[in-house]
Design a protein around this motif. Structure first.
Motif, mmCIF file in Angstrom:
data_model
loop_
_atom_site.group_PDB
_atom_site.id
_atom_site.type_symbol
_atom_site.label_atom_id
_atom_site.label_comp_id
_atom_site.label_asym_id
_atom_site.label_seq_id
_atom_site.Cartn_x
_atom_site.Cartn_y
_atom_site.Cartn_z
ATOM 1 N N GLU A 234 0.813 -1.206 0.000
ATOM 2 C CA GLU A 234 0.000 0.000 0.000
ATOM 3 C C GLU A 234 0.850 1.261 0.000
ATOM 4 O O GLU A 234 0.372 2.322 -0.407
ATOM 5 C CB GLU A 234 -0.919 0.001 1.225
ATOM 6 C CG GLU A 234 -1.965 -1.095 1.207
ATOM 7 C CD GLU A 234 -2.869 -1.018 2.416
ATOM 8 O OE1 GLU A 234 -2.594 -0.173 3.299
ATOM 9 O OE2 GLU A 234 -3.848 -1.776 2.468
ATOM 10 N N ARG A 235 2.105 1.168 0.447
ATOM 11 C CA ARG A 235 2.947 2.357 0.581
ATOM 12 C C ARG A 235 3.940 2.522 -0.564
ATOM 13 O O ARG A 235 4.295 3.652 -0.907
ATOM 14 C CB ARG A 235 3.713 2.296 1.908
ATOM 15 C CG ARG A 235 2.843 2.053 3.139
ATOM 16 C CD ARG A 235 1.862 3.196 3.371
ATOM 17 N NE ARG A 235 2.539 4.454 3.581
ATOM 18 C CZ ARG A 235 2.993 4.860 4.768
ATOM 19 N NH1 ARG A 235 2.839 4.091 5.835
ATOM 20 N NH2 ARG A 235 3.580 6.032 4.884
ATOM 21 N N ALA A 236 4.406 1.423 -1.146
ATOM 22 C CA ALA A 236 5.441 1.525 -2.176
ATOM 23 C C ALA A 236 5.427 0.266 -3.028
ATOM 24 O O ALA A 236 4.776 -0.740 -2.704
ATOM 25 C CB ALA A 236 6.819 1.740 -1.550
ATOM 26 N N PRO B 228 1.412 6.336 -5.404
ATOM 27 C CA PRO B 228 0.841 7.681 -5.563
ATOM 28 C C PRO B 228 -0.280 7.929 -4.556
ATOM 29 O O PRO B 228 -1.030 7.013 -4.184
ATOM 30 C CB PRO B 228 0.328 7.680 -7.005
ATOM 31 C CG PRO B 228 0.154 6.240 -7.359
ATOM 32 C CD PRO B 228 1.179 5.486 -6.583
ATOM 33 N N LEU B 229 -0.382 9.178 -4.111
ATOM 34 C CA LEU B 229 -1.413 9.563 -3.153
ATOM 35 C C LEU B 229 -2.732 9.846 -3.855
ATOM 36 O O LEU B 229 -2.760 10.149 -5.054
ATOM 37 C CB LEU B 229 -0.968 10.802 -2.370
ATOM 38 C CG LEU B 229 0.301 10.656 -1.515
ATOM 39 C CD1 LEU B 229 0.682 12.005 -0.935
ATOM 40 C CD2 LEU B 229 0.078 9.636 -0.405
ATOM 41 N N ASP B 230 -3.790 9.767 -3.100
ATOM 42 C CA ASP B 230 -5.085 10.161 -3.639
ATOM 43 C C ASP B 230 -5.194 11.686 -3.629
ATOM 44 O O ASP B 230 -4.676 12.360 -2.744
ATOM 45 C CB ASP B 230 -6.222 9.539 -2.825
ATOM 46 C CG ASP B 230 -6.102 9.881 -1.355
ATOM 47 O OD1 ASP B 230 -4.983 10.218 -0.926
ATOM 48 O OD2 ASP B 230 -7.118 9.824 -0.637
ATOM 49 N N GLU B 231 -5.871 12.231 -4.632
ATOM 50 C CA GLU B 231 -6.040 13.669 -4.763
ATOM 51 C C GLU B 231 -7.534 13.962 -4.907
ATOM 52 O O GLU B 231 -8.075 13.904 -6.016
ATOM 53 C CB GLU B 231 -5.269 14.191 -5.969
ATOM 54 C CG GLU B 231 -3.777 13.931 -5.892
ATOM 55 C CD GLU B 231 -3.031 14.488 -7.083
ATOM 56 O OE1 GLU B 231 -3.464 15.549 -7.596
ATOM 57 O OE2 GLU B 231 -2.048 13.868 -7.522
ATOM 58 N N PRO B 232 -8.210 14.279 -3.800
ATOM 59 C CA PRO B 232 -9.661 14.537 -3.879
ATOM 60 C C PRO B 232 -10.006 15.715 -4.779
ATOM 61 O O PRO B 232 -11.049 15.716 -5.439
ATOM 62 C CB PRO B 232 -10.052 14.804 -2.416
ATOM 63 C CG PRO B 232 -8.956 14.180 -1.607
ATOM 64 C CD PRO B 232 -7.715 14.319 -2.419
ATOM 65 N N LYS B 233 -9.131 16.739 -4.808
ATOM 66 C CA LYS B 233 -9.447 17.901 -5.635
ATOM 67 C C LYS B 233 -9.466 17.541 -7.117
ATOM 68 O O LYS B 233 -10.237 18.114 -7.892
ATOM 69 C CB LYS B 233 -8.416 18.998 -5.375
ATOM 70 C CG LYS B 233 -8.477 19.565 -3.964
ATOM 71 C CD LYS B 233 -7.461 20.682 -3.800
ATOM 72 C CE LYS B 233 -7.531 21.277 -2.391
ATOM 73 N NZ LYS B 233 -6.543 22.381 -2.198
#
Length: 731
Positions: free
Chosen positions: A211-213, A242-247
């Motif tokens: 989940e992290r890498a 990659p991180l989630d980007e809600p925007k």
């Protein structure tokens, strides 16, 4: 640094600046009193000031002055010392010397571990510490990936660059720093390549994700002649998830997608160094994800965009290898995807030497089971949904297939329209009878074109009726069509041209509609089977079929009359050239001779009747050079005289070739004289005797073989045309 150096007052006027805040403010004049960055003299002035400072402090600060002279590049100092104590003494002395001139040194750094340990941990400090871990081969990749994951965590929390972190984060990083000391005792073999006694060299790549890498690593497996197996870590690479980007409405990637990304990373890593590794067998790629194995075992077009694009690239790069499934506990890339401290990494033999089964025989390796797509749902596999729609295309009207003649079809439509007009109750008193008029023909043509456009351009007609223009995606958008009385015409820029409206704005017809081929066939026959260019030009005077060149080419190619009128010529297979034609020789050493004429001439006495003369043509069989001699008549003596003049000018030939008399049988009266000349036995004996004396071999070509004398026959034609043209101009 530059702003700490003053410029002499006499030179400050050269750094004058004119300035005002807005258009309404008065103009102000400023002078820069210090060295300005960007000027040509700035680097020299700065360096010269440092050198002068070293000279002035040579006695008060001897160690610092020596370093200032040799270890500075502009405003950067790169130096060293034998011990920490001496290094600290140098720093104090250097600071004192430079502070005396207003120069303050900043950003001190050293390769000594405890030297740069900052008590306050910020995001900037962490990024600086992580950047110092130089490991291009990824030999300690599990250690570095911990730093990457931690930096991503700080980024997600929006921590400030120079703001102290929370205590738990500071404690974690301080512990991470202390653990790095364990890397000093870590040893890795420098040589991982094959030895001379290796009989097999294999390349094995592993990939995994968490989940992290996610990461990928490669191992080199060498089998020696004595059966011993050596497995060494070659390189590795890792990336954070990659991180989630809600925007941006971007969700966090799922584990299967991350597993696929690790397989893509493995492919890219393989692509970089595969040409530098001398392997003897195909490479092996290992993954512990059954879903990735399913994706790679099928066509990329089966999956959605994210999966399909990556599967396509992986399959292309790793097409020379084979993919296997490995249990997660035996996958060394699992350590790379989760991270590990240096102390723990020292005792992980699977990381440096690969799984235990890699040092055993091939049958002991994990079994590669068949791919089973049914064990996963379609949503998990991200399978592309296929929608099948039954589209019923509107076929052309049967009216266009009733007749193969366009004029006959127009006449039939005109009669149908007349019948409809006469059958109407309101038109019984004004029925149309007699021959079909020109107006009725034109209306029938318009009716046929309108019907074909409704069947081929229904959407374009609707767009023109609503918006006066078609969509940009339309195939006829470039024609800028216009709608006139329910019929589409070509727009164009000929509105002001002094020609008829039908030529300025032809009616558009689709190339796949039967009406287009009927029109072209009619004009082709009307123009007596004209060629492509003429046919297109005449058709476009009233109609504009799309892709008309393809239609015209297809029509002419399938026309039987055109095919018969343009038969394919048969090329005669010619025999080899004689030796006289291909053997290098001086000009006119091998000669062909022929007569050209007759030509008429008159003597100076006007009462004399015109006389005939001939031109003897001597052609070099090697260089194709031509020599002309005027011959008064067709006697043997005249020819011998011409031959002697030729020899006097060009030298003695060794071979002379001439037509046989049989070539002139059936010719006209003038040529009959030539035939008798060459046919006569006396002529041949005399010519042969005279040329033999001169050591010239005289040859006659076989009868009825004009192709043997093609060289002088061509010269004969050219001479005849040229002489006749000259005589005509003189007259």
């Amino acid at each position: 640094m530059y702003r700490m150096i003053n410029v002499q007052q006499s030179d400050q006027g050269l750094q004058r600046i004119i300035w005002r805040e807005s258009e309404n403010d008065p103009i102000q004049t400023f002078e820069l009193t210090t060295v300005t960055y960007g000027t040509s003299a700035a680097p020299y002035l700065a360096t010269r000031c440092l050198q002068r400072l070293a000279e002035d402090g040579d006695k008060s600060h001897p160690v610092a002055a020596k370093v200032l002279k040799k270890d500075f590049y502009v405003d950067n100092m790169i130096t060293g010392d034998s011990s920490v104590k001496e290094g600290r003494s140098l720093i104090r002395e250097m600071n004192n010397l430079l502070d005396s001139a207003g120069f303050i040194l900043r950003k001190w750094n050293s390769n000594f571990p405890r030297w740069n340990t900052s008590a306050i941990v910020t995001k900037r400090v962490i990024l600086s510490d992580a950047s110092k871990l130089f490991d291009p081969l990824g030999l300690v990749g599990p250690v570095i990936v911990q730093a990457k994951i931690f930096i991503q965590t700080l980024w997600k929390l929006n921590c400030k660059w120079d703001e102290p972190l929370m205590k738990e984060f500071q404690d974690f990083w301080q512990e991470y720093r202390r653990n790095l000391i364990a890397l000093d005792s870590l040893t890795v073999p420098r040589w991982v390549g094959p030895r001379q006694d290796c009989v097999s060299v294999e390349l094995h790549g592993f990939c995994d994700a968490s989940e992290r890498a996610y990461g990928a690593c490669f191992y080199l497996r060498c089998v020696s002649s004595d059966g011993s197996v050596a497995v060494r870590l070659l390189m590795s690479k890792s990336r954070v998830a990659p991180l989630d980007e809600p925007k941006r409405n971007k969700r966090k990637e799922s584990i299967p997608r991350l597993e696929l990304s690790s397989a893509l990373l493995l492919s890219h890593l393989f692509q970089k160094f595969r040409s530098n590794i001398p392997t003897t067998t195909m490479p092996h790629f290992w993954t512990d994800s059954k879903i990735v194995q399913c994706w790679l075992a099928s066509s990329p077009s089966r999956w959605q965009a994210f999966v399909g694009n990556r599967v396509s690239e992986i399959q292309h790069i790793t097409r020379c290898g084979v993919w296997h499934h490995v249990p997660g506990t035996e996958n060394p890339a699992d350590i790379l995807s989760r991270g590990m401290t240096p102390v723990q990494l020292q005792y992980q033999a699977i990381w440096f030497d690969g799984p235990l089964w890699m040092r055993q025989e091939t049958p002991t390796w994990p079994v590669n089971d068949d791919v089973n797509f049914e064990q996963f749902e379609s949503a998990v596999l991200e399978e592309r949904s296929v929608v099948s729609l039954a589209l019923q295309a509107q076929p052309p009207s049967e009216l266009f297939s009733l007749y193969s003649s366009f004029p006959k079809l127009i006449r039939i439509v005109a009669l149908i329209r007349r019948f409809r007009y006469n059958a109407t109750e309101i038109n019984r008193g004004s029925r149309m009878i007699g021959l079909i008029s020109t107006e009725e023909y034109d209306k029938a043509v318009i009716h046929l074109v309108q019907l074909s456009q409704r069947e081929s351009f229904s959407q374009e007609l609707l767009d023109l009726a609503r918006n006066d223009e078609v969509r940009e995606s339309s195939k006829i958008c470039s024609l800028r069509p216009r709608l006139v009385d329910g019929i589409m015409h070509v727009g164009g820029r000929l509105r002001d041209a002094p020609v008829s409206d039908s030529r300025k704005h032809p009616m558009i017809i689709h190339h796949n509609h039967p009406l287009a081929m009927l029109i072209l066939a009619h004009y082709h026959t009307k123009l007596y089977h004209a060629g492509q260019q003429l046919l297109i030009a005449r058709v476009r005077e009233r109609y504009w079929p799309t892709r008309i060149r393809d239609l015209a080419r297809k029509l002419i190619h399938g026309c039987i009359s055109c095919f018969r009128a343009r038969p394919r010529p048969l090329d005669q297979l010619m025999a080899d050239l004689p030796a006289e034609r291909v053997t290098p020789a001086p000009p006119f050493l091998h000669v062909g001779v022929d007569y050209c004429g007759p030509f008429l001439f008159t003597y100076a006495n006007r009462r004399s009747s015109p006389k005939k003369c001939f031109v003897s043509i001597f052609v070099c069989l090697v260089t194709k050079a031509v020599h002309l001699e005027l011959v008064q008549d067709l006697t043997t003596e005249a020819f011998l005289a011409a031959l002697k003049r030729f020899v006097a000018r060009r030298g003695h030939p060794t071979v002379m070739m001439c037509d046989n008399a049989k070539n002139f049988v059936g010719a006209n009266r003038e040529l009959d004289e030539l035939r008798r000349l060459f046919e006569g036995q006396q002529f041949q004996h005399v010519i042969t005797r005279e040329t033999a004396v001169e050591r010239i071999e005289f040859k006659f070509i076989p009868a009825r073989t004009p192709n043997f004398g093609g060289l002088w026959e061509a010269a004969n034609d050219i001479t005849d045309i040229t002489v006749v043209g000259i005589i005509y101009n003189l007259q």
